[in-house]
Design a protein around this motif. Structure first.
Motif, PDB file in Angstrom:
ATOM      1  N   GLU A 217       0.816  -1.221   0.000  1.00 56.20           N
ATOM      2  CA  GLU A 217       0.000   0.000   0.000  1.00 56.20           C
ATOM      3  C   GLU A 217       0.848   1.269   0.000  1.00 56.20           C
ATOM      4  N   ASN A 218       1.955   1.259   0.730  1.00 54.53           N
ATOM      5  CA  ASN A 218       2.818   2.439   0.762  1.00 54.53           C
ATOM      6  C   ASN A 218       3.437   2.728  -0.603  1.00 54.53           C
ATOM      7  N   ILE A 219       3.751   1.670  -1.343  1.00 60.40           N
ATOM      8  CA  ILE A 219       4.318   1.864  -2.682  1.00 60.40           C
ATOM      9  C   ILE A 219       3.250   2.405  -3.621  1.00 60.40           C
ATOM     10  N   ARG A 220       2.020   1.935  -3.498  1.00 63.12           N
ATOM     11  CA  ARG A 220       0.943   2.468  -4.326  1.00 63.12           C
ATOM     12  C   ARG A 220       0.724   3.955  -4.039  1.00 63.12           C
ATOM     13  N   LEU A 221       0.791   4.342  -2.763  1.00 61.41           N
ATOM     14  CA  LEU A 221       0.674   5.761  -2.410  1.00 61.41           C
ATOM     15  C   LEU A 221       1.852   6.552  -2.967  1.00 61.41           C
ATOM     16  N   LYS A 222       3.019   5.932  -2.907  1.00 62.28           N
ATOM     17  CA  LYS A 222       4.211   6.586  -3.449  1.00 62.28           C
ATOM     18  C   LYS A 222       4.071   6.788  -4.958  1.00 62.28           C
ATOM     19  N   CYS A 223       3.447   5.839  -5.639  1.00 58.91           N
ATOM     20  CA  CYS A 223       3.192   5.991  -7.067  1.00 58.91           C
ATOM     21  C   CYS A 223       2.244   7.161  -7.321  1.00 58.91           C
ATOM     22  N   GLY A 224       1.253   7.324  -6.427  1.00 54.66           N
ATOM     23  CA  GLY A 224       0.354   8.464  -6.553  1.00 54.66           C
ATOM     24  C   GLY A 224       1.105   9.778  -6.400  1.00 54.66           C
ATOM     25  N   GLU A 225       2.009   9.847  -5.428  1.00 51.24           N
ATOM     26  CA  GLU A 225       2.836  11.039  -5.249  1.00 51.24           C
ATOM     27  C   GLU A 225       3.696  11.278  -6.489  1.00 51.24           C
ATOM     28  N   PHE A 226       4.248  10.200  -7.021  1.00 51.09           N
ATOM     29  CA  PHE A 226       5.098  10.318  -8.205  1.00 51.09           C
ATOM     30  C   PHE A 226       4.326  10.932  -9.373  1.00 51.09           C
ATOM     31  N   LEU A 227       3.112  10.447  -9.618  1.00 49.75           N
ATOM     32  CA  LEU A 227       2.327  10.951 -10.741  1.00 49.75           C
ATOM     33  C   LEU A 227       1.967  12.421 -10.550  1.00 49.75           C
ATOM     34  N   LEU A 228       1.688  12.822  -9.320  1.00 45.43           N
ATOM     35  CA  LEU A 228       1.397  14.227  -9.031  1.00 45.43           C
ATOM     36  C   LEU A 228       2.611  15.110  -9.301  1.00 45.43           C
ATOM     37  N   LEU A 229       3.784  14.635  -8.883  1.00 42.45           N
ATOM     38  CA  LEU A 229       5.012  15.398  -9.130  1.00 42.45           C
ATOM     39  C   LEU A 229       5.364  15.403 -10.612  1.00 42.45           C
ATOM     40  N   LEU A 230       5.089  14.294 -11.280  1.00 45.90           N
ATOM     41  CA  LEU A 230       5.349  14.217 -12.723  1.00 45.90           C
ATOM     42  C   LEU A 230       4.544  15.280 -13.469  1.00 45.90           C
ATOM     43  N   VAL A 231       3.262  15.357 -13.150  1.00 44.36           N
ATOM     44  CA  VAL A 231       2.381  16.291 -13.847  1.00 44.36           C
ATOM     45  C   VAL A 231       2.630  17.737 -13.407  1.00 44.36           C
ATOM     46  N   GLY A 232       2.854  17.927 -12.107  1.00 44.89           N
ATOM     47  CA  GLY A 232       2.976  19.282 -11.583  1.00 44.89           C
ATOM     48  C   GLY A 232       4.340  19.918 -11.732  1.00 44.89           C
ATOM     49  N   HIS A 233       5.405  19.100 -11.845  1.00 44.60           N
ATOM     50  CA  HIS A 233       6.755  19.663 -11.859  1.00 44.60           C
ATOM     51  C   HIS A 233       7.584  19.214 -13.061  1.00 44.60           C
ATOM     52  N   VAL A 234       7.538  17.936 -13.405  1.00 43.27           N
ATOM     53  CA  VAL A 234       8.380  17.440 -14.496  1.00 43.27           C
ATOM     54  C   VAL A 234       7.844  17.890 -15.857  1.00 43.27           C
ATOM     55  N   LEU A 235       6.527  17.749 -16.076  1.00 41.95           N
ATOM     56  CA  LEU A 235       5.965  18.128 -17.369  1.00 41.95           C
ATOM     57  C   LEU A 235       6.152  19.617 -17.681  1.00 41.95           C
ATOM     58  N   PRO A 236       5.968  20.527 -16.718  1.00 43.18           N
ATOM     59  CA  PRO A 236       6.255  21.937 -17.027  1.00 43.18           C
ATOM     60  C   PRO A 236       7.702  22.165 -17.444  1.00 43.18           C
ATOM     61  N   SER A 237       8.639  21.432 -16.812  1.00 41.06           N
ATOM     62  CA  SER A 237      10.042  21.583 -17.203  1.00 41.06           C
ATOM     63  C   SER A 237      10.271  21.028 -18.603  1.00 41.06           C
ATOM     64  N   ALA A 238       9.520  19.971 -18.976  1.00 39.99           N
ATOM     65  CA  ALA A 238       9.634  19.436 -20.332  1.00 39.99           C
ATOM     66  C   ALA A 238       9.113  20.436 -21.358  1.00 39.99           C
ATOM     67  N   SER A 239       8.032  21.123 -21.003  1.00 40.71           N
ATOM     68  CA  SER A 239       7.468  22.116 -21.915  1.00 40.71           C
ATOM     69  C   SER A 239       8.431  23.277 -22.135  1.00 40.71           C
ATOM     70  N   ARG A 240       9.150  23.658 -21.077  1.00 43.43           N
ATOM     71  CA  ARG A 240      10.088  24.781 -21.206  1.00 43.43           C
ATOM     72  C   ARG A 240      11.229  24.458 -22.154  1.00 43.43           C
ATOM     73  N   HIS A 241      11.532  23.174 -22.288  1.00 46.21           N
ATOM     74  CA  HIS A 241      12.616  22.775 -23.179  1.00 46.21           C
ATOM     75  C   HIS A 241      12.106  22.352 -24.564  1.00 46.21           C
ATOM     76  N   SER A 242      10.817  22.551 -24.818  1.00 53.89           N
ATOM     77  CA  SER A 242      10.236  22.044 -26.061  1.00 53.89           C
ATOM     78  C   SER A 242      10.808  22.718 -27.301  1.00 53.89           C
ATOM     79  N   ALA A 243      11.299  23.934 -27.166  1.00 58.21           N
ATOM     80  CA  ALA A 243      11.857  24.631 -28.328  1.00 58.21           C
ATOM     81  C   ALA A 243      13.066  23.900 -28.898  1.00 58.21           C
ATOM     82  N   ALA A 244      13.748  23.140 -28.038  1.00 60.18           N
ATOM     83  CA  ALA A 244      14.928  22.399 -28.492  1.00 60.18           C
ATOM     84  C   ALA A 244      14.564  21.049 -29.096  1.00 60.18           C
ATOM     85  N   MET A 245      13.305  20.686 -29.002  1.00 62.50           N
ATOM     86  CA  MET A 245      12.855  19.388 -29.501  1.00 62.50           C
ATOM     87  C   MET A 245      11.909  19.624 -30.666  1.00 62.50           C
ATOM     88  N   PHE A 246      12.450  19.802 -31.862  1.00 58.11           N
ATOM     89  CA  PHE A 246      11.633  20.152 -33.021  1.00 58.11           C
ATOM     90  C   PHE A 246      11.264  18.913 -33.811  1.00 58.11           C
TER      91      PHE A 246
END
Length: 313
Positions: A217-246
């Motif tokens: 159960e703790n790992i499943r909760l950790k996966c939930g935290e991971f997905l929240l951080l992925l969407v809230g922090h990692v994806l915005p950083s990916a968008s900022r670098h999108s100009a280099a990925m044409f």
């Protein structure tokens, strides 16, 4: 090894504190920086020496010391800068040692034929990494990547996220929790590691874990935290670098993890994916402890939404 703030060069001496621009004050600051640099390099050299050892208990001890060192470094801006500077020196780099000695796949030991047993050199046995050792190495890796952006590039050169996704799929609970945190730290502001995560079907692997009711159960909760951080922090950083990925095929910018939203909707269902997207923007005005509490609460809600609404295959 804990770094001592100021040591002999604390500004308790009134003569120094009164005029920071005086030659004496400048000399004091210079000596203080030199002392701090010696402590940083000494801690790194001693830790890395044992982190390369053949015996697991020596590596484990070294990793504990390195983690303690990184935590003490994080409390001081001058120490952080010195640590960042130290990582430009090959013999002081932490990340390559982690990948080459603890996070690497165990090497097969070749045993010679008995007929030739007396004509060969004695075998040098390297004890495999224990669960605790791997988990500690992941925590050290996470700390390095948070404190030093270039450590993420060093990790990429040694397999980066690919190695961690393998650990996530094959190791136990202790390593899985540390692995999820480490993957986030590797992907922040790092298109190369983000692409490796995408190529390794990372979202699918995390979704499989969070959907599996047999998983801890703790790992499943950790996966939930991971997905929240992925969407809230990692994806915005990916968008900022999108100009280099044409993307030359359709004439538009394309960034790593561009299909993350669609993948989550497909894997977890519309309601759960929408909840993740809505909850991922939490914490902008909260302090660190409050953000961590909010993250855990939202992760629990994500897990509950799966149990209530998801249609299992």
């Amino acid at each position: 090894m804990h770094l001592k703030a100021g040591g002999l060069w604390r500004e308790e001496d009134g003569a120094v504190a009164e005029d920071e621009s005086s030659p004496v004050a400048e000399l004091s600051k210079s000596l203080g920086r030199q002392k701090l640099y010696r402590e940083v390099t000494l801690a790194l050299r001693s830790g890395l020496r044992d982190a390369c050892a053949d015996l697991s208990f020596l590596r484990l001890r070294a990793l504990r010391n390195l983690l303690k060192f990184l935590r003490s470094v994080s409390e001081s801006d001058p120490a952080i800068r010195l640590f960042q500077q130290s990582q430009s020196s090959t013999d002081l780099q932490v990340v390559p040692v982690l990948y080459e000695h603890t996070l690497a796949k165990p090497k097969e030991v070749h045993v010679p034929d008995l007929d030739h047993i007396y004509s060969v050199e004695p075998l040098q046995i390297t004890s495999p990494a224990t669960d605790g050792e791997v988990a500690l190495a992941l925590r050290v890796l996470e700390g390095c990547c948070i404190l030093h952006k270039e450590s993420r590039n060093l990790a990429h050169k040694h397999g980066g996220v690919k190695v961690l996704l393998n650990i996530l799929s094959t190791r136990g609970v202790l390593e899985q929790g540390a692995c999820l945190d480490a993957i986030v730290s590797l992907m922040l502001e790092s298109p190369a590691n983000q692409m490796d995560f995408e190529a390794g079907h990372g979202i699918h692997k995390v979704a499989e874990l969070i959907k599996d009711t047999q998983v801890n159960e703790n790992i499943r909760l950790k996966c939930g935290e991971f997905l929240l951080l992925l969407v809230g922090h990692v994806l915005p950083s990916a968008s900022r670098h999108s100009a280099a990925m044409f993307d030359g095929h359709n004439g538009r910018d394309k960034h790593p993890l561009a299909s993350a939203e669609e993948d989550l909707r497909h894997l977890l269902g519309e309601k759960c994916a929408s909840l993740i997207w809505a909850a991922s923007q939490f914490g902008s005005t909260l302090d660190l402890e409050q953000r961590q509490t909010a993250l855990q609460i939202h992760a629990s809600r994500v897990l509950n939404s799966l149990e209530l609404y998801s249609e299992w295959d």
